[in-house]
Design an enzyme around this catalytic site. Structure first.
Site, PDB file in Angstrom:
ATOM      1  N   LYS A 180     -14.160   4.466   5.529  1.00 54.15           N
ATOM      2  CA  LYS A 180     -14.621   6.205   4.319  1.00 54.15           C
ATOM      3  C   LYS A 180     -16.496   5.721   3.964  1.00 54.15           C
ATOM      4  CE  LYS A 180     -13.416   5.565  -0.081  1.00 54.15           C
ATOM      5  NZ  LYS A 180     -14.161   5.459  -0.427  1.00 54.15           N
ATOM      6  N   HIS A 202       0.574  -0.772   0.170  1.00 55.05           N
ATOM      7  CA  HIS A 202       0.107  -0.235  -0.167  1.00 55.05           C
ATOM      8  C   HIS A 202       0.640   1.209   0.248  1.00 55.05           C
ATOM      9  CE1 HIS A 202      -2.636  -3.086   0.982  1.00 55.05           C
ATOM     10  NE2 HIS A 202      -3.731  -1.888   0.961  1.00 55.05           N
TER      11      HIS A 202
END
Length: 932
Positions: free
Chosen positions: A594, A164
């Site tokens: 999110k 990531h």
């Protein structure tokens, strides 16, 4: 550049406990190290860039301190005037100076952490996560060595490295910084003479100057294999030695309390990786890239084994006429191709030469590159078990001839390493989005069944069709059909996985993970694709784990019902039983945050675990949870020990996998000593959560009800801002560096799933990364203040005293607030207000930032009230000082970033302006120590 102007950190009260005295002494040394490095950096800036630039750095720093302290308007204007007067070239050099100070301060902090670890060990002071402490607790609870050995037979602790893109440093920079750390470490450990101290200072100056003259930024985008190579460097730094060493240390501690002749401890600690296998949204991870990844991994571990064997051969100079050797060792020595007369009477060396020859032949057969060459030809090992058997011959011979102390040296570490790493090094997961699997199966099904429209089928019809296909012995893929590139790409990846099993063993790729898993058909589609390449058999056997990843709030809520039906489905249950009746489930922290905000994400994850534990117990299947946590709190980050201990009862159960991402990998594992401690923390927390409170009393019903209500209120507040406020998307793109992050070349994967500006399509990492850069850290706290205020208004009979009780009595709630405490301490509403000025629509700016500012103040006020603190991080003074030390060097980078963004967005084509922005992103990331 110096820290002489920083506020004093004198103790508020006279320390009484030995550990408090040690902490204060260590903190004083930390300040000395930071001053030393700051002075060297300041001298370097003055020598390389001139006194005028050095003085400018100091002016900006002092003015920034005044602005941060009380949002002084005069300081704001003065700062703006200074920044406006600077040329682009000056700005870039200023940014580099502040960025490098953050990097050097991090090195000093890491060394201080090592210093304190050593002090605690020397003083035998236990601490959270220390394995010896946990074993002592187990002993006190009546859990003996035999019970612990049985526990570790089926235990699994697996850190999983991912690519990531949150590590903004280049490897060249990291290498230089490791040299600085090594020099500081040597000064700490060795009493230097005057000449040695002078030489050490000169070496430090040389390294800092080299850093100053090294590019902070990557000039080109990383490829997937670049990411693989970067990940493999941590095996050299830490894992290849510290993973086997930790298991051996634990084995020794159990022997101290039990039978020294007991069987060897199972190797429960296994490394995992997504780098080169994670295809979700990354078109550059192909079948060939995956094959290349496996070869690179194998090359690294084979080279390690060969190096160790080379040294072992020189160490085992035991002569046959001076010490007895076993018959099986003599036989092994006789098979050696080594014909040197110098080793004719040294059977151990001959045996090692033979093993060496066979291992190099194995590397050649696996098409793995190595730099060492054998003394003669050997036959390749068919499997890692054959290599283990040969090493065991050496071990048994030494033990039987009273040379246990030799057997426990390098040979023991090598035997354990082979057990932990095999020929594959790390267990590579393959991951893909469920939508891609769905399209692939649809194309295969429609081609095999003319007139069918798979995508038009409902869920139940799909389940029926797929289970029939699982039982079928015919191939679904036809050699006479031309499939799409996407379908062929997916099939090629599964074929590559089957090849990996044949070449490197089934541990090379043991998991297939399904991102955005929303139903049973998503899992069955993967089972059918695996059947096509032979990894799943129509008889009900599976050579690989099929792992659903539940990521959104809705999917987390549905996860237990999905798994209940899956485990009730005969054709799927057979596959689970063939894998030892263990089913792994992955939980996604990033997208759920999110989607629903910090509070709701944390709560829905916790509830999902409770419900999954109940489902799996009913089905008599062992649940293994895989936690997809990021580095930042907004993506599930935070202290690993606290996170594991706060899991609901039964959720750990001896097995756990956790992702380690981006900058967190380097902060935890680039130093062997720090790495060992972090691995020990994972092992200790898993042991404690599993054995010492496996079924800790469930939280009281009123706690769960209150948390449900708080979560619902926080969810509405968060969604109301992010997804339901007109203009929020425009505000976000204007007030953060979201556009500029994509230019950083820090990863191979695109920042968005689709080419839109919608928050829904944005990946969680750039979302969190952007809020960190502008110092709001919004994903780590927004909605909590409003939720608490509304909850108290709705429950005046309980009010704040009840929430304080929740914090005191419930580990989950305590961890939730502790993480928020850390995030808010790193935030700055004053700095954030400057980013809000980048929004051209004044009405929109005031509407949204005004709302964020009110929530920020509300969140801090309610948090401190519940925790019983007067200020943020009051309960963690070391971290509090660390954060406070950073602001004078972090804040200027934010101020400069705002000005550069303003200039860049005014259509300034100057490449130096963009480079300056990229440098500020790098420096701010270093100062915050976690980014995405």
């Amino acid at each position: 550049m110096s820290l002489q102007t920083l506020p004093s950190d004198a103790a508020d009260s006279r320390p009484n406990r030995p550990e408090d005295v040690q902490a204060l002494e260590a903190d004083a040394r930390l300040r000395d190290d930071i001053r030393l490095l700051g002075r060297i950096l300041g001298d370097t800036v003055r020598d390389q860039e001139g006194a005028d630039l050095f003085d400018l750095v100091e002016r900006i720093r002092q003015t920034s301190i005044r602005f941060h302290r009380d949002e002084d308007r005069l300081a704001r204007r003065e700062l703006e005037q200074i920044l406006d007067s600077m040329s682009t070239s000056e700005t870039v050099r200023i940014v580099r100076a502040f960025s490098y100070f953050s990097h050097l301060a991090n090195i000093a902090e890491d060394q201080n952490n090592i210093r304190q670890m050593r002090a605690r060990t020397a003083a035998k002071i236990g601490g959270s996560g220390v394995l010896a402490d946990t074993l002592a607790h187990a002993k006190a609870a009546g859990i003996g060595p035999d019970a612990l050995r049985n526990f570790f037979k089926t235990a699994l602790v697996s850190p999983v490295l991912t690519a990531h893109p949150t590590e903004v440093r280049r490897k060249s920079t990291m290498d230089r910084e490791m040299e600085v750390a090594s020099l500081l470490d040597r000064r700490e450990r060795v009493a230097l003479t005057e000449d040695e101290a002078a030489a050490s200072d000169e070496q430090l100056r040389r390294e800092v100057l080299t850093l100053w003259q090294t590019n902070l930024l990557r000039r080109t985008k990383l490829t997937v294999l670049d990411e693989v190579a970067n990940g493999l460097s941590f095996y050299d730094y830490t894992f290849l030695r510290e993973v086997p060493r930790l298991v051996n240390v634990l084995e020794d501690r159990l022997e101290e309390d039990g039978d020294q002749a007991a069987s060897e401890l199972a190797s429960f600690l296994r490394m995992g990786s997504w780098i080169g296998g994670d295809r979700d949204g990354n078109p550059f991870v192909t079948a060939d890239v995956m094959r290349g990844t496996l070869r690179l991994q194998s090359s690294r571990v084979m080279q390690f084994y060969l190096n160790e064997l080379h040294v072992l051969g020189s160490e085992l100079s035991i002569a046959a006429h001076l010490a007895d050797v076993s018959e099986e060792l003599r036989t092994l020595a006789e098979r050696s191709p080594d014909t040197s007369p110098h080793r004719s009477g040294e059977p151990y060396r001959l045996a090692v030469s033979g093993i060496y020859a066979r291992l190099t032949a194995t590397a050649e057969a696996l098409e793995v590159e190595i730099t060492r060459r054998p003394v003669g030809k050997g036959r390749p090992y068919e499997s890692v078990k054959e290599l283990q058997a040969d090493l065991d011959v050496l071990h048994r011979s030494l033990i039987s001839n009273n040379a246990r102390v030799i057997a426990r040296g390098r040979l023991r570490l090598l035997r354990r390493a082979v057990d932990c790493f095999g020929f594959h090094l790390a267990r590579l997961d393959i991951r893909q989005n469920s939508a891609v699997h769905e399209r692939t199966i649809a194309e295969l099904m429609d081609a095999a069944n003319p007139g069918m429209s798979y995508l038009a089928l409902g869920e139940d019809a799909r389940i029926s069709l797929l289970t029939n296909e699982l039982r079928s012995t015919r191939a679904l893929v036809s050699p006479f059909v031309k499939y799409s590139d996407e379908t062929m790409g997916e099939l090629n990846v599964f074929h590559a996985a089957a090849e990996a099993h044949a070449k490197f063993g089934s541990d090379a790729i043991p998991q297939c993970i399904i991102s955005m898993c929303k139903g049973m058909s998503d899992m069955l589609e993967v089972a059918v694709l695996l059947k096509e390449v032979g990894l799943v058999h129509p008889s009900g056997r599976s050579a690989i784990n099929i792992v659903p990843l539940f990521e959104t709030i809705e999917d987390l809520q549905a996860s237990s019902a999905i798994m209940d039906r899956m485990l009730s489905l005969h054709d799927y249950r057979r596959l689970v039983d063939s894998r030892g009746s263990v089913q792994e489930v992955m939980l996604g922290y990033s997208d759920s945050n999110k989607d629903g905000g910090f509070v709701t994400s944390g709560w829905e994850l916790y509830k999902a675990e409770i419900n999954l534990v109940d489902v799996f117990e009913r089905h008599h299947v062992r649940l293994r949870l895989f936690h997809g946590r990021g580095g930042s709190v907004g993506r599930g980050g935070g202290p690993s020990y606290d996170a594991i201990i706060a899991q609901p009862g039964g959720a750990v159960n001896g097995q756990i996998r956790i992702t380690e991402q981006g900058e967190i990998i380097s902060s935890k594992y680039s130093n062997a000593e720090v790495g060992r401690n972090n691995l020990e923390i994972l092992a200790a927390a898993t042991l404690e959560a599993s054995l010492l409170h496996p079924r800790q009393s469930a939280p009281r019903r009123e706690y769960l009800t209150a948390m449900d209500e708080l979560s619902s209120l926080a969810f509405r507040a968060y969604r109301g801002l992010v997804y339901e406020t007109d203009g929020f998307v425009d505000y976000f793109w204007a007030s953060t560096v979201i556009n500029e992050i994509a230019t950083l070349n820090i990863g191979s994967r695109p920042a968005s799933r689709k080419k839109t500006r919608a928050i829904e399509d944005l990946r969680a990492i750039p979302w969190v990364f952007s809020w960190a850069q502008c110092r709001l850290m919004l994903p780590g706290w927004y909605g909590f203040g409003t939720a608490v205020e509304q909850w108290i208004a709705e429950h005046p009979d309980k009010g704040m005293p009840f929430l304080k009780e929740l914090y005191k009595e419930w580990p989950f709630f305590r961890m939730l607030l502790s993480n928020m405490d850390m995030v808010l301490a790193k935030s700055s509403i004053a700095i954030a207000s400057r980013y809000a000025e980048l929004v051209p629509d004044e009405a929109l700016r005031e509407k949204i930032f005004g709302r964020i500012r009110r929530e920020w103040h509300s969140c801090i006020e309610t948090l401190l009230d519940i925790m019983g603190q007067d200020r943020l991080l009051q309960g963690n003074p070391l971290l509090e000082r660390s954060v406070r030390h950073r602001f004078p060097y972090l804040d200027p980078l934010n101020h400069v970033q705002v000005e550069l963004l303003r200039e860049h967005r005014a259509q300034n084509p100057d490449e130096q302006v963009l480079r300056g922005i990229q440098l500020t992103i790098n420096g701010i990331s270093a100062g915050l120590r976690n980014t995405g």
